[in-house]
Write an enzyme that holds these catalytic residues in place. Structure first.
Site, mmCIF file in Angstrom:
data_model
loop_
_atom_site.group_PDB
_atom_site.id
_atom_site.type_symbol
_atom_site.label_atom_id
_atom_site.label_comp_id
_atom_site.label_asym_id
_atom_site.label_seq_id
_atom_site.Cartn_x
_atom_site.Cartn_y
_atom_site.Cartn_z
ATOM 1 N N GLN A 48 47.512 26.947 5.928
ATOM 2 C CA GLN A 48 47.227 28.374 5.717
ATOM 3 C C GLN A 48 47.014 29.107 7.033
ATOM 4 O O GLN A 48 46.937 30.331 7.056
ATOM 5 C CB GLN A 48 45.983 28.524 4.844
ATOM 6 C CG GLN A 48 46.209 28.106 3.403
ATOM 7 C CD GLN A 48 44.907 27.981 2.638
ATOM 8 O OE1 GLN A 48 44.023 27.239 3.021
ATOM 9 N NE2 GLN A 48 44.774 28.714 1.549
ATOM 10 N N ARG A 104 35.342 24.947 11.159
ATOM 11 C CA ARG A 104 36.025 23.819 10.544
ATOM 12 C C ARG A 104 37.500 24.148 10.427
ATOM 13 O O ARG A 104 37.853 25.205 9.903
ATOM 14 C CB ARG A 104 35.451 23.536 9.146
ATOM 15 C CG ARG A 104 36.003 22.269 8.521
ATOM 16 C CD ARG A 104 36.121 22.364 7.014
ATOM 17 N NE ARG A 104 37.263 23.174 6.621
ATOM 18 C CZ ARG A 104 37.576 23.478 5.362
ATOM 19 N NH1 ARG A 104 36.822 23.066 4.386
ATOM 20 N NH2 ARG A 104 38.636 24.199 5.088
ATOM 21 N N HIS A 148 43.887 18.455 4.429
ATOM 22 C CA HIS A 148 43.646 19.604 3.557
ATOM 23 C C HIS A 148 44.910 19.842 2.725
ATOM 24 O O HIS A 148 45.686 20.746 2.996
ATOM 25 C CB HIS A 148 43.287 20.834 4.405
ATOM 26 C CG HIS A 148 42.621 21.920 3.621
ATOM 27 N ND1 HIS A 148 41.322 22.316 3.835
ATOM 28 C CD2 HIS A 148 43.074 22.702 2.615
ATOM 29 C CE1 HIS A 148 40.998 23.293 2.996
ATOM 30 N NE2 HIS A 148 42.052 23.538 2.254
ATOM 31 N N GLU A 194 38.516 18.729 -1.204
ATOM 32 C CA GLU A 194 38.558 18.905 -2.663
ATOM 33 C C GLU A 194 39.450 17.898 -3.395
ATOM 34 O O GLU A 194 40.436 18.284 -4.036
ATOM 35 C CB GLU A 194 39.077 20.322 -2.998
ATOM 36 C CG GLU A 194 38.207 21.432 -2.460
ATOM 37 C CD GLU A 194 38.730 22.819 -2.839
ATOM 38 O OE1 GLU A 194 39.858 22.925 -3.360
ATOM 39 O OE2 GLU A 194 37.999 23.794 -2.628
ATOM 40 N N ASN A 336 32.572 22.932 -1.406
ATOM 41 C CA ASN A 336 33.172 24.261 -1.499
ATOM 42 C C ASN A 336 32.668 24.865 -2.802
ATOM 43 O O ASN A 336 32.762 24.234 -3.862
ATOM 44 C CB ASN A 336 34.704 24.176 -1.562
ATOM 45 C CG ASN A 336 35.301 23.617 -0.277
ATOM 46 O OD1 ASN A 336 34.599 23.414 0.708
ATOM 47 N ND2 ASN A 336 36.601 23.377 -0.301
ATOM 48 N N TYR A 338 32.735 28.394 -5.160
ATOM 49 C CA TYR A 338 33.210 29.763 -5.359
ATOM 50 C C TYR A 338 32.661 30.400 -6.626
ATOM 51 O O TYR A 338 32.445 31.599 -6.663
ATOM 52 C CB TYR A 338 34.744 29.808 -5.390
ATOM 53 C CG TYR A 338 35.351 29.575 -4.025
ATOM 54 C CD1 TYR A 338 35.344 30.596 -3.068
ATOM 55 C CD2 TYR A 338 35.897 28.361 -3.684
ATOM 56 C CE1 TYR A 338 35.885 30.399 -1.808
ATOM 57 C CE2 TYR A 338 36.433 28.150 -2.413
ATOM 58 C CZ TYR A 338 36.430 29.166 -1.480
ATOM 59 O OH TYR A 338 36.949 28.965 -0.244
ATOM 60 N N GLU A 408 32.927 25.786 2.406
ATOM 61 C CA GLU A 408 33.591 27.030 1.998
ATOM 62 C C GLU A 408 32.724 27.663 0.927
ATOM 63 O O GLU A 408 32.222 26.960 0.051
ATOM 64 C CB GLU A 408 34.966 26.774 1.373
ATOM 65 C CG GLU A 408 36.015 26.231 2.314
ATOM 66 C CD GLU A 408 37.341 25.967 1.589
ATOM 67 O OE1 GLU A 408 37.626 26.609 0.559
ATOM 68 O OE2 GLU A 408 38.074 25.090 2.060
#
Ligand SMILES: *[C@@H]1O[C@H](CO)[C@@H](O)[C@H](O)[C@H]1NC(C)=O
Ligand SMILES: *[C@@H]1O[C@H](CO)[C@@H](O)[C@H](O)[C@H]1NC(C)=O
Ligand SMILES: *[C@@H]1O[C@H](CO)[C@@H](O)[C@H](O)[C@H]1NC(C)=O
Length: 414
Positions: A48, A104, A148, A194, A336, A338, A408
């Site tokens: 990304q 990171r 990742h 993840e 992480n 959200y 995250e």
């Protein structure tokens, strides 16, 4: 428990545009409201961020293949991304200007070792050395994510990537190169991002590279895959790969480098939709499936009992020696976070089941804020600060001696 946090870039930009982190209050807080070992940071991932996908000897990862096959709903690719391969110096300067304390990033396996194993790409090595040096020069703590989501395409072609135990050996060799080359400046290693999302997205519903699934479980149309077993196999190999890399670090590098190796888990919190016992049980079962799937093996050497019962032989079992390898093979948990879900009980399907069906809960809606009357928010993109707090509490109670790094969090844009 020591905790450090990585706020999302979005939040950081809000903070920094309001004022400097160390000086004036932001949202009523100042730096001194947080302990010294609570570290503010931000995170990116290679595919990304870097772009330059065909430059300086990088070979394609499974994400190049996936995006170029038009699998993203917005047709986006990481060909250029944030152009970090060329602009990392500017970005580190922005981090320093923002008083960021930690960063990171992830390493593109196919940039560092284009054939998946064997020869190291000198240009790849140079790039990551430069990034790390730039961070160190600016006093920013370096946190590295080894994988990742973006494994080399060549390994997917050769043996199906995470679906084959062969990846354990190749991942360990990749980790060895990273520890050896960067470990003098890197103390925080997270092996895999993840695993749950990666296993489900890639092999259950098909929305992540390499896009495998089978009817009726795919969200997209897949031509190959088997949703009932592959996510479990992939996660199993991820847990073994992590553990093997951790063992290598402990045996070969830890004495000199004094770093730590952890794994990351996606950590949505679950609230029971009603106060009924079955829903309260469902919310607990959700946590066993979310956290326990990945973390319980490190605590006990095996998967949570409810997973073994509900998935049966579709869930791989650890051999005795695997169990010994895995147990205790973790120095910290990266999370992480959200959003949080309301869940309620769903009877176990009698027919073909995938991971979600094995969990036997309905995920009703996300919780954006405390429930007001009967209104349940429907968007899954809201953050839930209380849920994050409950996650931290749950982890510290379940795995008491492990430090936690929030790698995250914030508002997700999906
Ligand atoms: C993505 O590409 C397809 C095929 O070229 C096209 O039909 C579709 O409209 C594109 N979607 C977007 C969001 O650009
Ligand atoms: C998936 O694997 C299971 C167990 O090996 C098998 O029974 C089933 O037929 C497979 N399904 C598909 C779609 O290949
Ligand atoms: C795993 O990831 C998905 C996101 O793809 C998330 O919704 C889910 O809660 C996570 N945990 C489990 C058990 O699926």
């Amino acid at each position: 428990m020591p905790a450090i946090t990585f706020f999302s870039l979005l939040l950081l930009f809000l903070l920094s545009s309001a004022s400097h982190l160390l000086a004036d209050p932001v949202l009523g807080f100042t730096r001194s409201d947080f302990p010294r070992n609570f570290v503010f940071g931000a995170a990116t991932s290679a595919y990304q961020y870097e772009g330059a996908v065909a430059e300086d000897g990088r070979s394609p990862s499974i994400w190049d293949t996936f995006t170029h096959a038009g699998k993203m709903t917005d047709n986006s690719t990481g060909d250029v991304a944030a152009d970090g391969y060329h602009k990392y110096k500017d970005d580190v300067k922005l981090m320093a200007d923002t008083n960021l304390e930690a960063y990171r990033f992830s390493i593109s396996w196919s940039r560092l070792i284009p054939s998946g194993r064997g020869a190291v790409n000198p240009k790849g090595l140079e790039y990551y050395n430069n990034v790390i040096d730039e961070l160190v020069k600016n006093g920013i703590q370096v946190h590295v994510m080894l994988s990742h989501l973006d494994i080399p395409q060549i390994l997917d072609d050769e043996y199906g990537g995470w679906l084959s135990p062969t990846i354990v050996e190749d991942f360990t060799e990749f980790a060895d190169v990273c520890f050896r080359e960067f470990g003098d400046r890197v103390s925080y290693w997270t092996t895999i991002d993840e695993p749950n999302v990666s296993a489900l997205g890639s092999y259950d519903n098909g929305i992540f590279a390499p896009g495998r699934c089978s009817d009726p479980f795919g969200i997209t149309k897949c031509t190959v895959g088997n949703s009932t077993i592959e996510p479990y196999i992939a996660a199993h190999n991820m847990i073994l790969a992590h553990s093997s890399a951790t063992r290598l670090y402990r045996e070969k590098y830890r004495a000199a480098q004094k770093g730590a190796v952890g794994i990351n888990v996606y950590s949505s919190w679950s609230y029971p939709l009603t106060n009924s016992n079955v829903d309260i049980e469902a919310a607990k079962r959700y946590l066993d499936f979310v956290f326990g799937w990945i973390l319980e093996p490190f605590a006990s050497g095996d998967y949570p009992e409810v997973m073994r019962t509900n998935a049966g032989t579709r869930l791989p079992s650890f051999t005795k020696s695997q169990s010994q390898l895995v147990k205790g093979a973790i120095d910290f948990v990266g999370i992480n976070h959200y959003y949080s879900m309301y869940v309620n009980d769903r009877p176990l399907d009698k027919g073909t089941r995938d991971y979600s069906a094995d969990m036997s809960v309905y995920q009703r809606a996300s919780r954006a804020k405390p429930p007001s009357g009967k209104q349940v928010p429907s968007s899954s993109s809201r953050s839930d600060p209380e849920g994050l707090q409950l996650v931290l509490q749950y982890l510290s109670e379940s795995y008491s001696d492990l430090p936690i790094y929030i790698q995250e969090n914030g508002k997700s844009n999906i």
